[in-house]
Motif scaffolding. Sequence first.
Motif, PDB file in Angstrom:
ATOM      1  N   ALA A  20       0.850  -1.185   0.000  1.00 23.58           N
ATOM      2  CA  ALA A  20       0.000   0.000   0.000  1.00 23.58           C
ATOM      3  C   ALA A  20       0.889   1.239   0.000  1.00 23.58           C
ATOM      4  CB  ALA A  20      -0.927   0.003   1.220  1.00 23.58           C
ATOM      5  N   GLY A  21       0.266   2.383  -0.319  1.00 19.58           N
ATOM      6  CA  GLY A  21       0.993   3.637  -0.250  1.00 19.58           C
ATOM      7  C   GLY A  21       1.271   4.256  -1.600  1.00 19.58           C
ATOM      8  N   LYS A  22       2.382   5.015  -1.656  1.00 20.10           N
ATOM      9  CA  LYS A  22       2.689   5.793  -2.854  1.00 20.10           C
ATOM     10  C   LYS A  22       4.177   6.107  -2.900  1.00 20.10           C
ATOM     11  CE  LYS A  22       1.277  10.162  -5.096  1.00 20.10           C
ATOM     12  NZ  LYS A  22       0.361  11.330  -4.967  1.00 20.10           N
ATOM     13  N   ILE A  23       4.751   6.071  -4.094  1.00 22.18           N
ATOM     14  CA  ILE A  23       6.122   6.518  -4.335  1.00 22.18           C
ATOM     15  C   ILE A  23       6.094   7.411  -5.558  1.00 22.18           C
ATOM     16  CG2 ILE A  23       8.518   5.866  -4.828  1.00 22.18           C
ATOM     17  CD1 ILE A  23       7.896   3.099  -3.645  1.00 22.18           C
ATOM     18  N   GLN A  24       6.595   8.619  -5.421  1.00 24.51           N
ATOM     19  CA  GLN A  24       6.592   9.558  -6.536  1.00 24.51           C
ATOM     20  C   GLN A  24       7.903  10.328  -6.555  1.00 24.51           C
ATOM     21  OE1 GLN A  24       2.948  11.641  -7.064  1.00 24.51           O
ATOM     22  NE2 GLN A  24       3.764  13.137  -8.527  1.00 24.51           N
ATOM     23  N   LEU A  25       8.465  10.511  -7.746  1.00 22.30           N
ATOM     24  CA  LEU A  25       9.686  11.295  -7.931  1.00 22.30           C
ATOM     25  C   LEU A  25       9.373  12.413  -8.905  1.00 22.30           C
ATOM     26  CD1 LEU A  25      12.694  11.723  -7.376  1.00 22.30           C
ATOM     27  CD2 LEU A  25      13.193  10.163  -9.273  1.00 22.30           C
ATOM     28  N   GLY A  26       9.336  13.634  -8.394  1.00 26.00           N
ATOM     29  CA  GLY A  26       8.928  14.748  -9.232  1.00 26.00           C
ATOM     30  C   GLY A  26       7.507  14.528  -9.731  1.00 26.00           C
ATOM     31  N   ALA A  27       7.317  14.629 -11.041  1.00 28.82           N
ATOM     32  CA  ALA A  27       5.991  14.426 -11.630  1.00 28.82           C
ATOM     33  C   ALA A  27       5.726  12.969 -11.979  1.00 28.82           C
ATOM     34  CB  ALA A  27       5.842  15.293 -12.882  1.00 28.82           C
ATOM     35  N   THR A  28       6.706  12.084 -11.756  1.00 28.27           N
ATOM     36  CA  THR A  28       6.590  10.686 -12.167  1.00 28.27           C
ATOM     37  C   THR A  28       6.112   9.814 -11.011  1.00 28.27           C
ATOM     38  OG1 THR A  28       8.404  11.002 -13.743  1.00 28.27           O
ATOM     39  CG2 THR A  28       7.781   8.741 -13.215  1.00 28.27           C
ATOM     40  N   PRO A  56       2.162  -0.581 -11.050  1.00 24.26           N
ATOM     41  CA  PRO A  56       3.439   0.096 -10.789  1.00 24.26           C
ATOM     42  C   PRO A  56       4.154   0.436 -12.098  1.00 24.26           C
ATOM     43  CG  PRO A  56       3.226  -1.919  -9.482  1.00 24.26           C
ATOM     44  CD  PRO A  56       2.131  -1.941 -10.492  1.00 24.26           C
ATOM     45  N   LEU A  57       4.887   1.519 -12.092  1.00 26.80           N
ATOM     46  CA  LEU A  57       5.705   1.871 -13.248  1.00 26.80           C
ATOM     47  C   LEU A  57       6.797   0.818 -13.402  1.00 26.80           C
ATOM     48  CD1 LEU A  57       6.046   4.221 -15.349  1.00 26.80           C
ATOM     49  CD2 LEU A  57       7.822   5.122 -13.817  1.00 26.80           C
ATOM     50  N   PRO A  58       6.962   0.234 -14.614  1.00 28.18           N
ATOM     51  CA  PRO A  58       7.985  -0.808 -14.788  1.00 28.18           C
ATOM     52  C   PRO A  58       9.380  -0.304 -14.441  1.00 28.18           C
ATOM     53  CG  PRO A  58       6.498  -0.737 -16.682  1.00 28.18           C
ATOM     54  CD  PRO A  58       6.185   0.463 -15.837  1.00 28.18           C
ATOM     55  N   VAL A  59      10.222  -1.239 -14.005  1.00 23.91           N
ATOM     56  CA  VAL A  59      11.590  -0.902 -13.589  1.00 23.91           C
ATOM     57  C   VAL A  59      12.313  -0.106 -14.668  1.00 23.91           C
ATOM     58  CG1 VAL A  59      13.844  -1.870 -12.998  1.00 23.91           C
ATOM     59  CG2 VAL A  59      11.767  -2.915 -12.075  1.00 23.91           C
ATOM     60  N   GLN A  60      12.212  -0.562 -15.923  1.00 25.10           N
ATOM     61  CA  GLN A  60      12.968   0.052 -17.004  1.00 25.10           C
ATOM     62  C   GLN A  60      12.504   1.467 -17.335  1.00 25.10           C
ATOM     63  OE1 GLN A  60      11.163  -2.674 -17.178  1.00 25.10           O
ATOM     64  NE2 GLN A  60       9.846  -2.753 -19.009  1.00 25.10           N
ATOM     65  N   LYS A  61      11.335   1.856 -16.829  1.00 22.02           N
ATOM     66  CA  LYS A  61      10.845   3.206 -17.083  1.00 22.02           C
ATOM     67  C   LYS A  61      11.125   4.148 -15.919  1.00 22.02           C
ATOM     68  CE  LYS A  61       7.277   2.047 -20.452  1.00 22.02           C
ATOM     69  NZ  LYS A  61       5.847   2.205 -20.831  1.00 22.02           N
ATOM     70  N   ARG A  62      11.690   3.618 -14.865  1.00 19.99           N
ATOM     71  CA  ARG A  62      12.068   4.463 -13.728  1.00 19.99           C
ATOM     72  C   ARG A  62      13.507   4.934 -13.940  1.00 19.99           C
ATOM     73  NH1 ARG A  62       9.221   1.799  -8.371  1.00 19.99           N
ATOM     74  NH2 ARG A  62       7.497   0.781  -9.469  1.00 19.99           N
ATOM     75  N   ARG A  63      13.707   6.218 -13.897  1.00 20.48           N
ATOM     76  CA  ARG A  63      15.059   6.765 -14.093  1.00 20.48           C
ATOM     77  C   ARG A  63      15.806   6.698 -12.759  1.00 20.48           C
ATOM     78  NH1 ARG A  63      15.955   9.688 -18.781  1.00 20.48           N
ATOM     79  NH2 ARG A  63      17.497  10.960 -17.679  1.00 20.48           N
ATOM     80  N   ALA A  98      25.733   6.604 -15.521  1.00 22.08           N
ATOM     81  CA  ALA A  98      25.756   6.659 -16.986  1.00 22.08           C
ATOM     82  C   ALA A  98      24.359   6.541 -17.583  1.00 22.08           C
ATOM     83  CB  ALA A  98      26.651   5.554 -17.549  1.00 22.08           C
ATOM     84  N   THR A  99      23.410   6.037 -16.814  1.00 25.58           N
ATOM     85  CA  THR A  99      22.026   5.961 -17.294  1.00 25.58           C
ATOM     86  C   THR A  99      21.305   7.296 -17.142  1.00 25.58           C
ATOM     87  OG1 THR A  99      21.172   5.227 -15.146  1.00 25.58           O
ATOM     88  CG2 THR A  99      21.919   3.512 -16.673  1.00 25.58           C
ATOM     89  N   GLU A 100      22.013   8.314 -16.632  1.00 21.21           N
ATOM     90  CA  GLU A 100      21.456   9.651 -16.407  1.00 21.21           C
ATOM     91  C   GLU A 100      20.181   9.577 -15.551  1.00 21.21           C
ATOM     92  OE1 GLU A 100      22.193  12.524 -19.845  1.00 21.21           O
ATOM     93  OE2 GLU A 100      22.059  10.586 -20.888  1.00 21.21           O
ATOM     94  N   PRO A 101      20.303   9.017 -14.341  1.00 19.44           N
ATOM     95  CA  PRO A 101      19.129   8.828 -13.492  1.00 19.44           C
ATOM     96  C   PRO A 101      18.650  10.132 -12.871  1.00 19.44           C
ATOM     97  CG  PRO A 101      21.088   8.248 -12.271  1.00 19.44           C
ATOM     98  CD  PRO A 101      21.542   8.566 -13.673  1.00 19.44           C
ATOM     99  N   ASP A 102      17.419  10.084 -12.363  1.00 23.17           N
ATOM    100  CA  ASP A 102      16.864  11.199 -11.602  1.00 23.17           C
ATOM    101  C   ASP A 102      17.053  11.005 -10.103  1.00 23.17           C
ATOM    102  OD1 ASP A 102      15.971  12.561 -13.874  1.00 23.17           O
ATOM    103  OD2 ASP A 102      14.107  11.406 -13.928  1.00 23.17           O
TER     104      ASP A 102
END
Length: 215
Positions: free
Chosen positions: A51-59, A68-75, A142-146
């Motif tokens: 349960a709950g929520k995880i958000q990074l900026g607008a994502t 859930p947002l797939p792993v590969q789409k999370r920066r 190198a993946t330019e993460p957020d």
Amino acid sequence: MLVVSIQKKLADFTLDVTFSLDREIAALVGPSGSGKTTILNSIAGLVTPDAGKIQLGATLFYEQGKHPLPVQKRRVGYVFQDYALFPHMTVERNIWYGRHGEQTLKLEPLLAAVGIDHLLDKYPHQLSGGQKQRVALVRALATEPDILLLDEPLSALDADTRRECQDELLRLHEMWNIPFLMVTHDKDEAHKLADVILVMDKGKLRSQHTNNNEP
């Protein structure tokens, strides 16, 4: 800003934490088995909260009742405790692993910052512990993460190398200007590196305080 408010039933307790993090370094500290790595894995998408929520900026990474947002789409950049380098790949190939499409990132400043620009043709078995740690750091960035997640990234290093890598982490954070969330059992390390210290115990956030970065 990273916002985390999650619950996850584990073997011995229920993880139940709420915190937020801006573009700063935060250290998760506390006894082994208190849920620290589960928090990192939930942000990365390797674990799904109950349960709950995880958000990074607008994502939105996760919200109860939604896919859930797939792993590969999370920066998200992730440095694991054992570094997880591919033994059959050179340093250069390890660093570029996970990059898709055009490679726009200029690696030279990053390689120079951690002093591994001469190791690109080497394989992991030819590297020292400190060198492996630096390769893992560069690969994650190198993946330019957020956001960068670090699970006890310096625990296997000797004292001198550990201090050098701590200084490099501070320089990289200044270069990248993104949230760094790290797990450490070393209180001195937490005080040296972190702007915010989050103290965990049995799945609960016992305290959260701003650090003056003095040991």
